[in-house]
Design an enzyme around this catalytic site. Structure first.
Site, PDB file in Angstrom:
ATOM      1  CG  ASP A 206      26.427 -10.536  -7.013  1.00 36.60           C
ATOM      2  OD1 ASP A 206      27.471 -10.663  -6.733  1.00 36.60           O
ATOM      3  OD2 ASP A 206      25.294 -10.232  -6.388  1.00 36.60           O
TER       4      ASP A 206
ATOM      5  CG  ASN B  39      19.439 -10.379 -14.400  1.00 34.34           C
ATOM      6  OD1 ASN B  39      18.181 -10.287 -14.039  1.00 34.34           O
ATOM      7  ND2 ASN B  39      20.522 -10.128 -14.195  1.00 34.34           N
ATOM      8  CD  GLU B  40      20.137  -5.988 -12.944  1.00 37.85           C
ATOM      9  OE1 GLU B  40      21.472  -5.827 -12.695  1.00 37.85           O
ATOM     10  OE2 GLU B  40      19.413  -5.940 -11.867  1.00 37.85           O
TER      11      GLU B  40
ATOM     12  CG  ASN C 231      16.412  -7.023 -12.009  1.00 36.06           C
ATOM     13  OD1 ASN C 231      15.082  -7.696 -12.026  1.00 36.06           O
ATOM     14  ND2 ASN C 231      17.339  -7.752 -12.474  1.00 36.06           N
TER      15      ASN C 231
ATOM     16  CE1 TYR D 264      18.784  -5.685  -5.347  1.00 35.66           C
ATOM     17  CE2 TYR D 264      19.148  -5.143  -7.401  1.00 35.66           C
ATOM     18  CZ  TYR D 264      18.789  -6.073  -6.651  1.00 35.66           C
ATOM     19  OH  TYR D 264      18.732  -7.529  -6.768  1.00 35.66           O
TER      20      TYR D 264
ATOM     21  CE1 TYR E 151      24.716  -3.158  -4.350  1.00 40.25           C
ATOM     22  CE2 TYR E 151      22.706  -3.593  -5.522  1.00 40.25           C
ATOM     23  CZ  TYR E 151      24.083  -4.046  -4.916  1.00 40.25           C
ATOM     24  OH  TYR E 151      24.064  -5.506  -4.739  1.00 40.25           O
TER      25      TYR E 151
ATOM     26  CD  GLU F 166      17.940  -9.071  -9.620  1.00 45.25           C
ATOM     27  OE1 GLU F 166      18.464  -8.347  -9.084  1.00 45.25           O
ATOM     28  OE2 GLU F 166      18.196 -10.038 -10.498  1.00 45.25           O
TER      29      GLU F 166
ATOM     30  CD1 TRP G 194      19.315 -10.200  -5.102  1.00 43.48           C
ATOM     31  CD2 TRP G 194      18.237 -11.438  -6.742  1.00 43.48           C
ATOM     32  NE1 TRP G 194      20.392 -11.213  -5.928  1.00 43.48           N
ATOM     33  CE2 TRP G 194      19.604 -11.887  -6.752  1.00 43.48           C
ATOM     34  CE3 TRP G 194      17.336 -12.088  -7.706  1.00 43.48           C
ATOM     35  CZ2 TRP G 194      20.097 -12.815  -7.768  1.00 43.48           C
ATOM     36  CZ3 TRP G 194      18.036 -13.113  -8.263  1.00 43.48           C
ATOM     37  CH2 TRP G 194      19.245 -13.229  -8.532  1.00 43.48           C
TER      38      TRP G 194
ATOM     39  CE  LYS H 231      21.629  -6.834  -2.459  1.00 43.41           C
ATOM     40  NZ  LYS H 231      22.874  -7.008  -3.087  1.00 43.41           N
TER      41      LYS H 231
HETATM   42  C1  GCB Z   1      21.321  -7.429  -9.534  1.00 43.74           C
HETATM   43  C2  GCB Z   1      21.449  -8.734 -10.262  1.00 43.74           C
HETATM   44  C3  GCB Z   1      21.551 -10.013  -9.489  1.00 43.74           C
HETATM   45  C4  GCB Z   1      22.550  -9.426  -8.048  1.00 43.74           C
HETATM   46  C5  GCB Z   1      21.784  -8.501  -7.495  1.00 43.74           C
HETATM   47  C6  GCB Z   1      22.638  -7.886  -6.047  1.00 43.74           C
HETATM   48  O1  GCB Z   1      20.687  -6.547 -10.233  1.00 43.74           O
HETATM   49  O2  GCB Z   1      20.472  -8.993 -11.258  1.00 43.74           O
HETATM   50  O3  GCB Z   1      22.230 -11.034 -10.001  1.00 43.74           O
HETATM   51  O4  GCB Z   1      23.066 -10.532  -7.293  1.00 43.74           O
HETATM   52  O5  GCB Z   1      21.619  -7.249  -8.584  1.00 43.74           O
HETATM   53  O6  GCB Z   1      22.385  -8.396  -5.225  1.00 43.74           O
HETATM   54  O7  GCB Z   1      23.538  -6.986  -6.412  1.00 43.74           O
END
Ligand code: GCB
Length: 595
Positions: free
Chosen positions: A160, A407-408, A461, A463, A467, A499, A544, A563
């Site tokens: 991303d 990462n992820e 990480n 959200y 999300y 994150e 993040w 973000k």
């Molecule tokens: C994530 C990623 C990061 C993205 C973020 C997002 O999990 O590691 O690179 O920018 O989410 O904002 O969706």
């Protein structure tokens, strides 16, 4: 690989500036053989993309060509002469006049070429660099190139952030004596009040080392290419209170110094227990951000003004750490962190090793990530090589306290363990002194994850409230707490949130929990902090992201990822003030923990 420097035996010429430029379709067969056609010019260091208005240049997929003339200092007649590129994203081929002198794959680590035999002191040469921005299933990071009906190539990738490319870091010409210091490794420790500095020098000849304190006073010295120096009553390198000694390495020949190189050394230790991350034996609680190298016009180009300003803002907000998401940053960034006491989680460019994410976001059936067409043995070889180069470059920085090797990735999928176990072993072999982690994607749970038991720290990480449970912070809080507790119970390792964040349009406001508003970002973060503070093995929080950043366009992004706690031009959103209050209040200690 040693970063070039000026010493009494070494000289350095910086080759940054405005270079000639062309994309591959604009040139003939051997573009290095003559002056590039056309009148385009490009700034170095900077990604080339946003410097140009023409979309065919900005979005060009494939090779681009950089060129300039270079004059070799006339005093370098008997010297070894080296050309060094701090990075060529994602692959570089370097020509001195008509001779190919170096090729390198991997966009964020340096490479160099000994050009002594192809240049002349006092003479001029034509330096041409072909830079390829293509990402495939066997590059780190991975991507896919397809060819459209008109023959044009199209690049897609699963990370991303925008695929900025070019010469985003400095280019150098430097000299060393013919007998020279090739490498230095230091590891530090403590024995009571004394500090220890174990050193290993790669060089032919007689080696001598001198350790000086920050005022330049000699503390101790040693002879031989390996050894231990003991520093009585050492001043430690501490988060927020950096202290650097200086190790001068010499090759001595017939009583004279043939070569010399100076390395800043911070004496500190790092350890991990079941519930704590210890720096110098003291529990350390991470506050700060996942960042990006990303600014308008420059793209990923290193810029010293942004370097200083970003660290000033991190200091203002009370951040004590950051992660170099999602690739190794310019060495200047780590040197600055060393000098200013910021703690760094150093991450590889292994981002997007997850074909399931697309399925998850679009509802399409997921393609297996670890498969011959996806991440395969060749991808893992590229990943291993990237780790070798990263650790060789960054091993001596006291600010770097942990390696984040991906990462992820799809750590919940079949094949993840087979892919990652050898890489984790390699990392430990290359550096037995630092913990190893992976930033875990939210599809990887404490139950289905296949690699977490191999890691030292669980980095998550997540959200919830963005999300998942969008706009519903109450439900989000419950999911978050269940998730964190499950990880704590299953693995008995420290947990760090690498994150959590919410896209936020500056200037958007509401009295309700409305996503995209400044209040929602602030309240979303506050909700997380309430939960974090209840988990005993929680060792830190990195929001993040530090600042808004450019991404490829798509239905999930309006003008990039928003973000950021700061805008792309570094103005604070409301959340910045709330974070400042919390982080300045807790310092380096876990909230609620006894001092
Ligand atoms: C994530 C990623 C990061 C993205 C973020 C997002 O999990 O590691 O690179 O920018 O989410 O904002 O969706």
């Amino acid at each position: 690989m040693l970063k070039p420097q000026t010493t009494p035996t070494r000289e350095l010429v910086n080759l940054d500036g405005v270079w000639r430029f062309a994309t591959d379709p604009m040139v003939g067969d051997a573009p290095w053989a003559a002056t590039l056609p056309g009148s385009l010019e490009v700034a170095v260091p900077a990604s080339f993309n946003d410097q140009f208005v023409d979309p065919a240049i900005r979005g060009h997929v494939g090779l681009v060509w950089y060129q300039r003339n270079v004059r070799v200092p006339r005093g370098w007649k008997d010297e070894r002469i080296v050309l060094r590129l701090d990075a060529a994203t994602h692959a570089g081929a370097v020509y001195v006049d008509d001779t190919l002198v170096a090729e390198h794959v991997g966009g964020y680590t340096p490479f160099e070429a000994d050009v002594t035999d192809v240049v002349t002191a006092g003479g001029e040469f034509r330096l041409t660099v072909g830079v390829d921005n293509r990402l495939t299933n066997i590059t780190i990071p991975p991507g896919t190139v397809t060819t459209g009906p008109d023959g044009r190539q199209k690049q897609s990738y699963l990370h991303d952030f925008y695929n900025y490319a070019g010469l985003a870091r400095s280019v150098w010409l430097y000299s060393t004596p013919s007998r020279f210091i090739e490498g230095v490794t230091v590891t530090t420790g403590r024995e009571g009040a004394n500090g220890t500095v174990d050193y290993r020098v790669e060089a032919s000849g007689t080696v001598r080392v001198i350790l000086r304190d920050a005022d330049g006073g000699q503390v101790t010295a040693g002879d031989g290419a390996n050894g231990r120096l003991v520093v009585p009553d050492a001043t430690l390198w501490q988060p927020g209170a950096a202290y650097l000694y200086e190790l001068e390495v010499q090759i001595v020949e017939d009583g004279a110094v043939a070569d010399t190189y100076t390395l800043p050394v911070g004496i500190r230790t790092v350890e991990v227990t079941a519930t704590e991350f210890l720096i110098n034996g003291e529990p350390f609680y991470f506050t700060g951000f996942g960042k990006h190298e990303d600014t308008a016009v420059r793209g990923k180009g290193h810029d010293n003004a942004y370097l200083v300003h970003d660290f000033e803002l991190m200091n203002w907000i009370g951040a004590n750490s950051f992660r170099t998401s999602h690739y190794p940053y310019a060495e200047e960034v780590l040197e600055y962190a060393d000098r200013h006491g910021l703690v760094v989680i150093d991450e590889t460019a292994a981002v997007g090793l997850n074909l399931g994410v697309m399925g998850g976001l679009t509802g399409a059936p997921a393609t297996p990530t670890f498969s011959p067409e996806g991440c395969n043995d060749q991808t893992r070889d590229a990943h291993a090589q990237h780790l070798r180069e990263l650790i060789a470059r960054d091993k001596n920085h006291p600010s770097v306290v942990m390696w984040c090797i991906a990462n992820e990735p799809a750590s919940n999928e079949d094949g993840a363990r087979e892919y990652f176990e050898p890489l984790i072993e390699l990392t430990r072999e290359l550096d037995p002194t630092r913990p190893v982690t992976i930033a875990e994607v939210m599809f990887a749970t404490s139950e289905n994850d296949k690699v977490a038991d191999l890691l030292d720290v669980i980095c998550l990480n997540r959200y919830y409230g963005w999300y998942v449970a969008t706009g519903d912070l109450e439900t989000a809080a419950q999911y978050l707490e269940m998730d964190l507790r499950a990880w704590a119970d299953t693995h008995g390792k420290p947990i760090l949130m690498t994150e959590y964040g919410a896209d936020t349009m500056p200037g958007q406001h509401s009295v309700w929990d409305v996503p995209w508003t400044e209040e929602y970002q602030r309240d979303y973060l506050a909700m997380h902090h309430r939960i974090f503070d209840r988990i005993p093995s929680f060792v830190g929080e990195q929001v993040w992201n530090f600042a808004d950043f450019e991404t490829s366009l798509g239905i999930h992004r309006v003008g990039g990822n928003k973000k950021g706690v700061f805008t792309r031009d570094r103005r604070p959103k409301a959340a910045a003030f709330a974070l400042r209050e919390r982080w300045r209040g807790i310092g380096n200690s876990k909230p609620g923990a006894e001092d």
